[in-house]
Design a protein around this motif. Structure first.
Motif, PDB file in Angstrom:
ATOM      1  N   LYS A  44       0.660  -1.299   0.081  1.00  0.00           N
ATOM      2  CA  LYS A  44       0.116  -0.030  -0.061  1.00  0.00           C
ATOM      3  C   LYS A  44       0.772   1.034   0.054  1.00  0.00           C
ATOM      4  N   LEU A  45       1.934   1.180   0.542  1.00  0.00           N
ATOM      5  CA  LEU A  45       2.938   2.240   0.927  1.00  0.00           C
ATOM      6  C   LEU A  45       3.918   2.612  -0.329  1.00  0.00           C
ATOM      7  N   SER A  46       3.893   1.532  -1.223  1.00  0.00           N
ATOM      8  CA  SER A  46       4.910   1.719  -2.264  1.00  0.00           C
ATOM      9  C   SER A  46       4.267   2.878  -3.331  1.00  0.00           C
ATOM     10  N   GLU A  47       5.030   3.572  -4.010  1.00  0.00           N
ATOM     11  CA  GLU A  47       4.650   4.572  -5.176  1.00  0.00           C
ATOM     12  C   GLU A  47       3.751   3.887  -6.381  1.00  0.00           C
ATOM     13  N   TYR A  48       3.111   4.710  -6.816  1.00  0.00           N
ATOM     14  CA  TYR A  48       2.100   4.102  -7.814  1.00  0.00           C
ATOM     15  C   TYR A  48       2.954   4.228  -9.177  1.00  0.00           C
ATOM     16  N   GLU A  49       2.898   3.123  -9.944  1.00  0.00           N
ATOM     17  CA  GLU A  49       3.456   3.131 -11.235  1.00  0.00           C
ATOM     18  C   GLU A  49       2.722   2.181 -11.981  1.00  0.00           C
ATOM     19  N   CYS A  50       1.645   2.224 -12.477  1.00  0.00           N
ATOM     20  CA  CYS A  50       0.467   1.193 -13.278  1.00  0.00           C
ATOM     21  C   CYS A  50       0.648  -0.180 -12.632  1.00  0.00           C
TER      22      CYS A  50
END
Lengths: 124, 348
Positions: A44-50
């Motif tokens: 959940k805390l990782s950054e968004y990249e598709c």
């Protein structure tokens, strides 16, 4: 003369607005802990990249034109800063003030034309 | 208001302080309410133009939709990405919302009804609204994620580009009214057109400036067709991608508060603010703030209308419009307006 007490309401407004927005940010964090909504995990805390793990460092190189725009902005905003006091004192300075400002604007237009000709304003 | 509290037996300082606090709350709280309602109105107008119904479930005609959304968002978990700069990540929405509120301190709602009647009101608005860039750039940088970063770069370049031409347009208005005080600017517009129309738009030299100001205010607030910072087909949700809970909502609130501010500036600078549209004594029976709110609502409708009908610009088109058309045009009009005023008003 400038009456600085006119600005006191703005200072109080700043304090209230800061407090209000800080409360809006930090209050839900507390509420989420109380209600049990606060439940972070590594995914959940990782950054968004598709939906992938990030391929590369997000703070990568970016186009130099953004930098050029910022520099041009500084020049023209400074120009505007000179124009503001001139605009309200036109009745005092009269024709000499007007002609002086036109010469100043003319010089800036030469610089602007140069930047245009050099392609600083081109985005393809 | 100060004198009312003084009549209750308080000293002047305390009455002034309480009156100021009351004035601030009278601006900030209705503003937040107005933003909630204007989001609903925006969705309704947008839906109506697409032959849809829009929000119609929560409350009568869906009127409570924004409040339901607000409550939902308030109870959500705040996600702070592990890769982000946590301090900056939380400061960015605070800056955005604070700055969006601050600009309203100098807006005149009626003759003399203004919180801080400073003589450089317009300059203050220009300064405060340019601070809004910081919230966007910091959020994009602190997220440490690809799309927010790209969006922040775009937003920064877009906002500063259009700020330049907005600056020149404001100079034209200031030249004509001879003051930076917003009340002064409104009063200078009384009977401006043919002695009967209240407003600078009825002026051949300032009308083109108003058209450019309207388009620039769309670009400055990143509304459609200039919403490239949130182009969802390219950048997910722009600089807000990593945000959740109230931190996300603060960007929305700030954005719509800025849209309302731009509508208000359109009304105050070119359409006579709290003056009625025509300089007829009967129309002055209606209180000034009602006229102002009607004008703000009209401009907000125009904003929604544009959003519903105009396709999004490309980024190179956006920069071309800002730098190659608006900037030379507004510069030319500074020369024209000041020259005209020298010949007709100050030259003799």
């Amino acid at each position: 003369m400038v009456d600085l007490s006119q600005y006191l309401p703005i200072l109080i407004f700043l304090a209230i607005a800061l407090g209000l927005s800080a409360a809006f940010v930090f209050l839900p964090m507390g509420v989420a802990r109380l209600t049990g909504a606060h439940n972070p995990d590594a995914e959940k805390l990782s950054e968004y990249e598709c939906g992938f793990p990030a391929f590369e460092d997000p703070r990568s190189q970016f186009d130099v034109r953004f930098y050029l725009v910022a520099i041009l902005f500084i020049i023209f905003d400074l120009e505007a800063a000179f124009l503001f006091p001139w605009a309200v004192s036109l009745d005092v300075t009269g024709w000499p003030g007007w002609i002086t400002m036109m010469v100043f604007l003319g010089e800036l237009v030469i610089g602007f034309a140069y930047a245009w000709k050099k392609g600083a304003l081109e985005w393809e | 208001m100060t004198s009312y509290f003084q009549s209750l037996g308080l000293t002047y300082e305390w009455s002034w302080f309480i009156a100021t606090i009351a004035g601030i709350l009278l601006i900030a709280l209705p503003l937040m309410l107005a933003v909630a309602m204007i989001i609903y109105v925006d969705r309704k107008i947008w839906a109506a133009m697409a032959l849809r119904k829009g929000p119609n479930v929560v409350g009568p005609f869906g009127l409570l939709q924004s409040f339901a959304d607000g409550l939902k968002v308030f109870l959500q978990e705040t996600i702070i990405p592990s890769a982000s700069n946590k301090g900056l990540f939380l400061i960015a929405p605070i800056i955005t919302f604070t700055v969006a509120l601050m600009a309203w301190a100098v807006i005149p709602f009626n003759s003399g009804a203004v919180l801080a009647d400073i003589n450089v009101g317009l300059l203050y608005i220009l300064a405060v609204s340019s601070l809004g860039v910081y919230g966007v750039v910091i959020s994009g940088w602190a997220s440490n994620s690809k799309y927010p970063f790209f969006s922040a770069m775009r937003a920064a370049a877009q906002m500063i580009s259009y700020e330049v031409s907005i600056g020149f347009i404001l100079i034209c208005v200031v030249l004509w009214s001879g003051t930076f005080n917003l009340n002064g600017i409104v009063e200078a517009q009384q009977g401006h057109g043919l002695g009967i129309v209240n407003g600078y738009f009825f002026n051949l030299l300032l009308f083109p400036m108003w058209v450019m100001f309207l388009i620039s205010s769309l670009a400055e607030t990143a509304r459609a067709p200039f919403d490239l910072t949130e182009a969802e087909s390219e950048l997910v949700a722009g600089y807000q991608t990593e945000y959740s809970s109230m931190a996300f909502a603060l960007f929305w609130l700030g954005e719509y508060a800025n849209v309302l501010l731009m509508c208000t500036l359109n009304a105050v600078l070119f359409f006579g603010g709290w003056l009625p549209p025509l300089d007829i004594p009967v129309l002055y029976l209606i209180p000034g703030w009602l006229w102002l709110f009607a004008k703000i609502f009209f401009f907000f409708f125009v904003f929604s209308w544009v959003k519903a009908t105009v396709p999004r610009y490309r980024y190179d088109q956006l920069m071309r419009l800002g730098w190659k058309i608006f900037l030379p045009m507004s510069l030319l009009f500074v020369v024209l307006v000041s020259g005209w005023l020298m010949v007709t008003r100050y030259g003799a």
